[in-house]
Design an enzyme around this catalytic site. Structure first.
Site, PDB file in Angstrom:
ATOM      1  N   TRP A 160      -2.302  -4.972   3.396  1.00 33.00           N
ATOM      2  CA  TRP A 160      -2.971  -4.263   2.302  1.00 33.00           C
ATOM      3  C   TRP A 160      -4.096  -3.380   2.862  1.00 33.00           C
ATOM      4  O   TRP A 160      -5.234  -3.838   2.979  1.00 33.00           O
ATOM      5  CB  TRP A 160      -3.534  -5.276   1.292  1.00 33.00           C
ATOM      6  CG  TRP A 160      -2.448  -6.021   0.579  1.00 33.00           C
ATOM      7  CD1 TRP A 160      -1.642  -5.519  -0.401  1.00 33.00           C
ATOM      8  CD2 TRP A 160      -2.044  -7.382   0.770  1.00 33.00           C
ATOM      9  NE1 TRP A 160      -0.762  -6.477  -0.831  1.00 33.00           N
ATOM     10  CE2 TRP A 160      -0.977  -7.628  -0.141  1.00 33.00           C
ATOM     11  CE3 TRP A 160      -2.453  -8.412   1.606  1.00 33.00           C
ATOM     12  CZ2 TRP A 160      -0.330  -8.863  -0.224  1.00 33.00           C
ATOM     13  CZ3 TRP A 160      -1.814  -9.628   1.520  1.00 33.00           C
ATOM     14  CH2 TRP A 160      -0.760  -9.854   0.615  1.00 33.00           C
ATOM     15  N   HIS A 181      -4.611  -5.380  -4.920  1.00 33.36           N
ATOM     16  CA  HIS A 181      -3.566  -5.943  -5.789  1.00 33.36           C
ATOM     17  C   HIS A 181      -4.245  -6.623  -6.975  1.00 33.36           C
ATOM     18  O   HIS A 181      -5.483  -6.715  -7.018  1.00 33.36           O
ATOM     19  CB  HIS A 181      -2.647  -6.918  -5.020  1.00 33.36           C
ATOM     20  CG  HIS A 181      -3.352  -7.991  -4.236  1.00 33.36           C
ATOM     21  ND1 HIS A 181      -2.688  -8.970  -3.555  1.00 33.36           N
ATOM     22  CD2 HIS A 181      -4.675  -8.253  -4.027  1.00 33.36           C
ATOM     23  CE1 HIS A 181      -3.551  -9.775  -2.950  1.00 33.36           C
ATOM     24  NE2 HIS A 181      -4.746  -9.368  -3.218  1.00 33.36           N
ATOM     25  N   ARG A 207      -4.772   1.462  -2.472  1.00 33.27           N
ATOM     26  CA  ARG A 207      -4.499   1.159  -1.066  1.00 33.27           C
ATOM     27  C   ARG A 207      -4.704   2.401  -0.216  1.00 33.27           C
ATOM     28  O   ARG A 207      -4.363   3.516  -0.636  1.00 33.27           O
ATOM     29  CB  ARG A 207      -3.069   0.632  -0.893  1.00 33.27           C
ATOM     30  CG  ARG A 207      -2.913  -0.720  -1.556  1.00 33.27           C
ATOM     31  CD  ARG A 207      -1.606  -1.398  -1.243  1.00 33.27           C
ATOM     32  NE  ARG A 207      -1.461  -2.571  -2.102  1.00 33.27           N
ATOM     33  CZ  ARG A 207      -0.379  -3.347  -2.139  1.00 33.27           C
ATOM     34  NH1 ARG A 207       0.650  -3.074  -1.358  1.00 33.27           N
ATOM     35  NH2 ARG A 207      -0.337  -4.387  -2.947  1.00 33.27           N
ATOM     36  N   GLN A 221      -0.190  -2.459 -11.055  1.00 35.42           N
ATOM     37  CA  GLN A 221       0.558  -3.701 -10.865  1.00 35.42           C
ATOM     38  C   GLN A 221       0.443  -4.531 -12.140  1.00 35.42           C
ATOM     39  O   GLN A 221      -0.461  -4.331 -12.944  1.00 35.42           O
ATOM     40  CB  GLN A 221      -0.029  -4.517  -9.700  1.00 35.42           C
ATOM     41  CG  GLN A 221       0.372  -3.997  -8.334  1.00 35.42           C
ATOM     42  CD  GLN A 221       0.026  -4.956  -7.214  1.00 35.42           C
ATOM     43  OE1 GLN A 221      -0.801  -5.842  -7.359  1.00 35.42           O
ATOM     44  NE2 GLN A 221       0.663  -4.756  -6.061  1.00 35.42           N
ATOM     45  N   VAL A 264       0.988 -18.099  -1.927  1.00 30.07           N
ATOM     46  CA  VAL A 264       2.067 -18.856  -2.583  1.00 30.07           C
ATOM     47  C   VAL A 264       2.846 -19.659  -1.541  1.00 30.07           C
ATOM     48  O   VAL A 264       2.909 -19.291  -0.371  1.00 30.07           O
ATOM     49  CB  VAL A 264       3.036 -17.921  -3.358  1.00 30.07           C
ATOM     50  CG1 VAL A 264       2.384 -17.394  -4.615  1.00 30.07           C
ATOM     51  CG2 VAL A 264       3.541 -16.791  -2.486  1.00 30.07           C
ATOM     52  N   ALA A 318       3.190 -17.674  -9.637  1.00 29.81           N
ATOM     53  CA  ALA A 318       2.560 -16.360  -9.825  1.00 29.81           C
ATOM     54  C   ALA A 318       3.554 -15.297  -9.380  1.00 29.81           C
ATOM     55  O   ALA A 318       4.460 -15.568  -8.583  1.00 29.81           O
ATOM     56  CB  ALA A 318       1.285 -16.265  -8.998  1.00 29.81           C
TER      57      ALA A 318
END
Ligand code: FA5
Length: 350
Positions: A160, A181, A207, A221, A264, A318
């Site tokens: 990122w 994000h 970004r 997003q 995650v 998520a």
């Protein structure tokens, strides 16, 4: 005597003849002053002579004078009415509206294709109990990275490219950035409330990237987060599968592949079979038969712990997707840069 009556008759015929030729209001006013004006008017001047006539002539001359005065007054009023009428009808015809002409179109505004897509995404999740929350575009390093298991020297930060702000908090420990994000909102939401949680977070992200046909440096997003007792990977799959079918049609197939996001575990990228070629391979799907639409996964236990949840009690999933990329797929748009070029030829198609 004869001179005054002659003069009166002469004034009458000259004045009336002149009046006939008058065609505008200014000239009419001039006429009135010339012939009837109280001080210098030609008729009032003659009338001043009446008292000087011998008494025997005065009566006859007086009657004639009255007649001439009335004649001039009536003629003046008549002419004024005619001119008034002419100017009104002139004005009316100048201002007339041709009701047979086609009307002028009022340009109608519309929703931006990104907004339309955001709304459709939200509508697809709403029936499953998701509500909408928004978050800050200027974010702490902590929420954007640290709290998401991405410490300062973690290579995942390279994924990122970040726009940093030249501001820090008082002790210089928490640099600010433009969020890369919408995932920081996962942490903010969990810090602020207890499970169960089912939220969607639409918003702009930034970004430091060179733009190309599929990459913008400012884009949108939509983040999703669900936390509760007993949520499993099957719930993640079922929810995203239901979303894909609502958004892209009932025949869609869905593919999950392992992917890595530090926040995650396990992480996946989700793809749908290409609706343009039904999975056979075409230009839209770069011949692969699949279209990647989002990153997702089960919320990492460390993150649950960090916000004070017990990972043995609560689990959750998520996901995060880019609405412009989804709109591109649905409408066959070949370049993401069309979205923010403000070109009406593009925008008016939606
Ligand atoms: C993320 O940003 C993760 N936060 C997503 C996530 C959330 C994963 C929750 C797991 C759990 P990624 O960088 O792949 O992941 O971006 C997510 C989506 O944003 C992509 O699928 C794509 O649709 C869109 N996207 C990413 N970069 C760009 C870009 N430069 N221009 C337009 N859209 C982009």
């Amino acid at each position: 005597m004869s001179t005054l009556t002659d003069e009166l008759t002469d004034v009458e015929s000259s004045a009336l003849a002149e009046l006939e030729r008058i065609s505008d209001r200014d000239a009419l006013e001039e006429w009135r002053v010339t012939w009837q004006g109280r001080r210098q008017g030609r008729l009032p001047k003659l009338l001043e002579q009446l008292p000087t006539l011998p008494i025997e002539d005065r009566r006859e001359a007086g009657q004639l004078a009255n007649r001439v005065r009335t004649a001039l007054e009536n003629a003046y009023e008549e002419r004024r009415a005619v001119l008034e009428h002419a100017s009104v009808s002139q004005r009316l015809s100048a201002e007339a509206i041709d009701v047979t002409l086609p009307g002028r179109r009022v340009p109608a505004g519309g929703l931006h294709p990104t907004t339309q897509t955001l709304r459709e995404i939200i509508d697809a999740f709403k029936p499953m109990g998701f509500t909408v929350v928004e978050g800050p575009e200027v974010e702490w390093d902590y929420y954007n990275f640290e709290a998401l298991n991405i410490p300062a020297d973690h290579p995942a930060r390279d994924q990122w490219d970040t726009l940093w702000l030249d501001i820090e908090d008082d002790d210089g420990k928490r640099p600010l950035l433009l969020r890369t994000h919408t995932s920081p909102m996962q942490v903010r939401i969990m810090e602020a409330q207890e499970p169960p949680i089912r939220v969607l977070v639409p918003g702009r992200v930034f970004r430091h990237e060179a733009t190309d046909a599929s990459h913008e440096s400012v884009f949108f997003q939509v983040e999703g987060l669900a936390i509760d007792r007993g949520i499993t990977f099957a719930d993640l799959k079922g929810t995203l599968y239901a979303f894909a079918r609502r958004m892209f049609g009932p025949d869609r197939r869905v593919r999950f592949r392992c992917d890595f996001f530090p926040f995650v575990e396990p992480g996946v990228d989700m793809a749908i079979d290409c609706f343009a070629c039904k999975g056979n391979g075409c230009r839209v799907c770069s011949q692969s038969g699949w279209l990647e639409i989002m990153g997702a996964g089960m919320v990492h236990p460390k993150i649950l712990q960090r916000v004070g949840y017990d990972p043995d009690e609560y689990t959750g999933f998520a996901f995060g997707m880019g609405p412009e990329r989804i709109a591109m797929l649905r409408h066959g748009i070949d370049d993401i840069r069309h979205f923010y070029a403000n070109d009406l030829n593009f925008l008016e198609q939606f």
